[in-house]
Design a protein around this motif. Sequence first.
Motif, PDB file in Angstrom:
ATOM      1  N   GLY A  49      30.090  10.830  12.452  1.00 42.28           N
ATOM      2  CA  GLY A  49      29.771   9.421  12.660  1.00 42.28           C
ATOM      3  C   GLY A  49      29.134   9.176  14.010  1.00 42.28           C
ATOM      4  N   LEU A  50      29.698   9.759  15.056  1.00 46.66           N
ATOM      5  CA  LEU A  50      29.156   9.574  16.400  1.00 46.66           C
ATOM      6  C   LEU A  50      27.799  10.247  16.545  1.00 46.66           C
ATOM      7  CD1 LEU A  50      32.444  10.143  18.421  1.00 46.66           C
ATOM      8  CD2 LEU A  50      31.302   7.954  18.006  1.00 46.66           C
ATOM      9  N   LYS A  51      27.610  11.347  15.845  1.00 46.40           N
ATOM     10  CA  LYS A  51      26.353  12.106  15.923  1.00 46.40           C
ATOM     11  C   LYS A  51      25.211  11.379  15.220  1.00 46.40           C
ATOM     12  CE  LYS A  51      24.511  16.652  14.746  1.00 46.40           C
ATOM     13  NZ  LYS A  51      24.835  17.947  14.118  1.00 46.40           N
ATOM     14  N   GLN A  52      25.528  10.628  14.190  1.00 44.60           N
ATOM     15  CA  GLN A  52      24.502   9.974  13.377  1.00 44.60           C
ATOM     16  C   GLN A  52      23.590   9.089  14.211  1.00 44.60           C
ATOM     17  OE1 GLN A  52      25.867   8.082   9.801  1.00 44.60           O
ATOM     18  NE2 GLN A  52      24.125   6.714   9.766  1.00 44.60           N
ATOM     19  N   GLY A  53      24.173   8.357  15.146  1.00 46.12           N
ATOM     20  CA  GLY A  53      23.360   7.506  16.008  1.00 46.12           C
ATOM     21  C   GLY A  53      22.807   6.291  15.292  1.00 46.12           C
ATOM     22  N   ASN A  54      22.073   5.498  16.035  1.00 46.45           N
ATOM     23  CA  ASN A  54      21.429   4.289  15.530  1.00 46.45           C
ATOM     24  C   ASN A  54      22.411   3.305  14.890  1.00 46.45           C
ATOM     25  OD1 ASN A  54      19.157   2.693  15.366  1.00 46.45           O
ATOM     26  ND2 ASN A  54      18.671   3.380  13.302  1.00 46.45           N
TER      27      ASN A  54
END
Length: 121
Positions: A49-54
């Motif tokens: 989730g944190l990696k997904q960004g935007n």
Amino acid sequence: MKNDFDAKHLLDKWEAIGKKNRWIREAHDPAFDKYMLVRCATAAELEAGLKQGNWCLGQGFHFKNLCFINQIDGGDEWLTIKDDYAFESFTFSRIIERGEFKDYLQRLLNATKEQCINLEY
């Protein structure tokens, strides 16, 4: 690492902390509230989730007794809350890219309140 922690009693506290944050309280599409705080069942789910960004301003994730709320619309700047206190602001993309996320998360989980507040974790 699984999330076996029931954070229901913390959601109202996390919402209040988020609404006091000068950036998060500006969220309007949608407005920030505790329903934007998504429970992550595993550390890997949190990392994804944190990696997904935007993410929109105010989007948040929680894992065990930690809560991360995005402070920049479409950005990667996460207000970090443990239990009932905010203590840090993280940009996770570099931590994840270096493969250090799980270690960092474990250090945050293990740290005492004093260590968190003094940024000594």
